[in-house]
Design an enzyme around this catalytic site. Structure first.
Site, PDB file in Angstrom:
ATOM      1  N   HIS A 151     -31.894  29.225 -65.985  1.00 17.65           N
ATOM      2  CA  HIS A 151     -31.588  28.376 -64.822  1.00 17.65           C
ATOM      3  C   HIS A 151     -30.984  27.047 -65.260  1.00 17.65           C
ATOM      4  CE1 HIS A 151     -35.941  26.532 -64.649  1.00 17.65           C
ATOM      5  NE2 HIS A 151     -35.150  25.690 -65.272  1.00 17.65           N
ATOM      6  N   GLU A 169     -32.164  29.307 -59.879  1.00 20.18           N
ATOM      7  CA  GLU A 169     -32.817  30.395 -60.594  1.00 20.18           C
ATOM      8  C   GLU A 169     -31.904  31.629 -60.638  1.00 20.18           C
ATOM      9  OE1 GLU A 169     -35.390  29.622 -62.165  1.00 20.18           O
ATOM     10  OE2 GLU A 169     -37.034  28.804 -60.968  1.00 20.18           O
TER      11      GLU A 169
HETATM   12  C1  F6R Z   1     -34.636  19.404 -64.560  1.00 17.25           C
HETATM   13  C2  F6R Z   1     -33.932  20.666 -64.408  1.00 17.25           C
HETATM   14  C3  F6R Z   1     -34.322  21.901 -65.162  1.00 17.25           C
HETATM   15  C4  F6R Z   1     -34.629  21.659 -66.636  1.00 17.25           C
HETATM   16  C5  F6R Z   1     -35.029  22.967 -67.310  1.00 17.25           C
HETATM   17  C6  F6R Z   1     -35.463  22.733 -68.749  1.00 17.25           C
HETATM   18  O1  F6R Z   1     -34.054  18.409 -63.754  1.00 17.25           O
HETATM   19  O2  F6R Z   1     -33.042  20.690 -63.635  1.00 17.25           O
HETATM   20  O3  F6R Z   1     -33.292  22.856 -65.043  1.00 17.25           O
HETATM   21  O4  F6R Z   1     -33.518  21.110 -67.255  1.00 17.25           O
HETATM   22  O5  F6R Z   1     -36.074  23.573 -66.618  1.00 17.25           O
HETATM   23  O6  F6R Z   1     -36.640  22.002 -68.753  1.00 17.25           O
HETATM   24  P1  F6R Z   1     -37.285  21.424 -70.093  1.00 17.25           P
HETATM   25  O7  F6R Z   1     -36.364  20.375 -70.596  1.00 17.25           O
HETATM   26  O8  F6R Z   1     -38.615  20.881 -69.681  1.00 17.25           O
HETATM   27  O9  F6R Z   1     -37.385  22.589 -71.042  1.00 17.25           O
END
Ligand code: F6R
Length: 241
Positions: A137, A142
């Protein structure tokens, strides 16, 4: 798609921070698209440090965040507005009125439309910072989300809810829906910087770069954007070899 691989997360944070702070210095009224989650935290702390040390000026910049949980006010510690204020905005000389995070409360349908309009009125996003989910995503788009979507209300997958539980207190329910910029909104950005760190992102990165462009792996759509740079650590890049 340009791919830049660094040895570790620290080096990736340094390189991305340099890209962003240089862009702000070159264009003081830059329109910056921002992300939340664990990946950008090291970038935001370096931007704060750079601002304190080198005085990079954020007075005229405008920001748009990718997403916000449904039902959370900005004062809720789990909200993305709270996260952004806490990690970045409170520590820069930015005009808080020029920072935009989608609203998770009130009339969401009309807020989504207004969000797209606000981006357009600001002249579009110059640089969009992105992370990637282990399921591919981007923002909260998603697998299965149409490539035609603009800012909309999205239902989070089990996987995403589980991955994001770490940002909520014990026993606190992660919201099941969120307001998110759509795939089409993201593709309108002039430049995209996607950051991925760690082994758990390796498969998502491999599918994004080498796999077919498919709505089943939303990040694969970035193959169609003319100006995308991936910043990866060696672990996230490990399936590319
Ligand atoms: C956050 C967002 C999400 C995150 C993704 C990765 O604003 O849009 O798509 O970039 O879920 O999250 P982390 O960095 O926590 O692994």
């Amino acid at each position: 798609m340009q791919t830049i691989i660094h040895k570790n997360a620290e080096q990736v944070y340094d390189a991305v921070t340099k890209q962003i702070t240089e862009a702000v210095r070159i264009k003081p009224d830059l329109v910056l698209g921002l992300a939340t989650g664990s990946t950008p935290v090291g970038i935001y702390s370096r931007m704060v440090k750079d601002h304190q040390t080198n005085g990079t000026d954020y007075k005229k910049i405008t920001t748009f965040n990718l997403d916000e949980y449904e039902g959370l006010e900005g004062s809720h510690p789990g909200s993305y507005r709270y996260f952004m204020n806490d990690k970045l905005f409170d520590h820069l000389n930015i005009d808080i009125q020029n920072t935009h995070v989608p609203s998770g409360t009130g009339n969401l349908e009309s807020a989504c439309k207004q969000y797209e309009k606000a981006i357009e009125n600001a002249g579009g996003i110059d640089i969009q910072l992105l992370g990637i989910g282990i399921n591919g995503h981007i923002a909260f788009n998603e697998p299965g989300t149409s490539f035609e979507t603009e800012t909309h209300i999205a239902t989070l997958t089990e996987e995403t809810i589980k991955a994001n539980a770490k940002f909520f207190g014990e026993g606190q329910q992660v919201p099941l829906r969120a307001v998110t910029m759509g795939i089409r909104s993201i593709l309108k950005a002039k430049k995209i910087i996607l950051v991925a760190l760690g082994k758990e992102k390796a498969e998502a990165i491999q599918k994004m770069v080498r796999g077919p462009v498919t709505e089943l792996h939303p990040a694969s759509v970035l193959q169609r954007h003319p100006n995308v740079t991936l910043y990866l650590d060696e672990e996230a890049a490990s399936y590319l070899k």
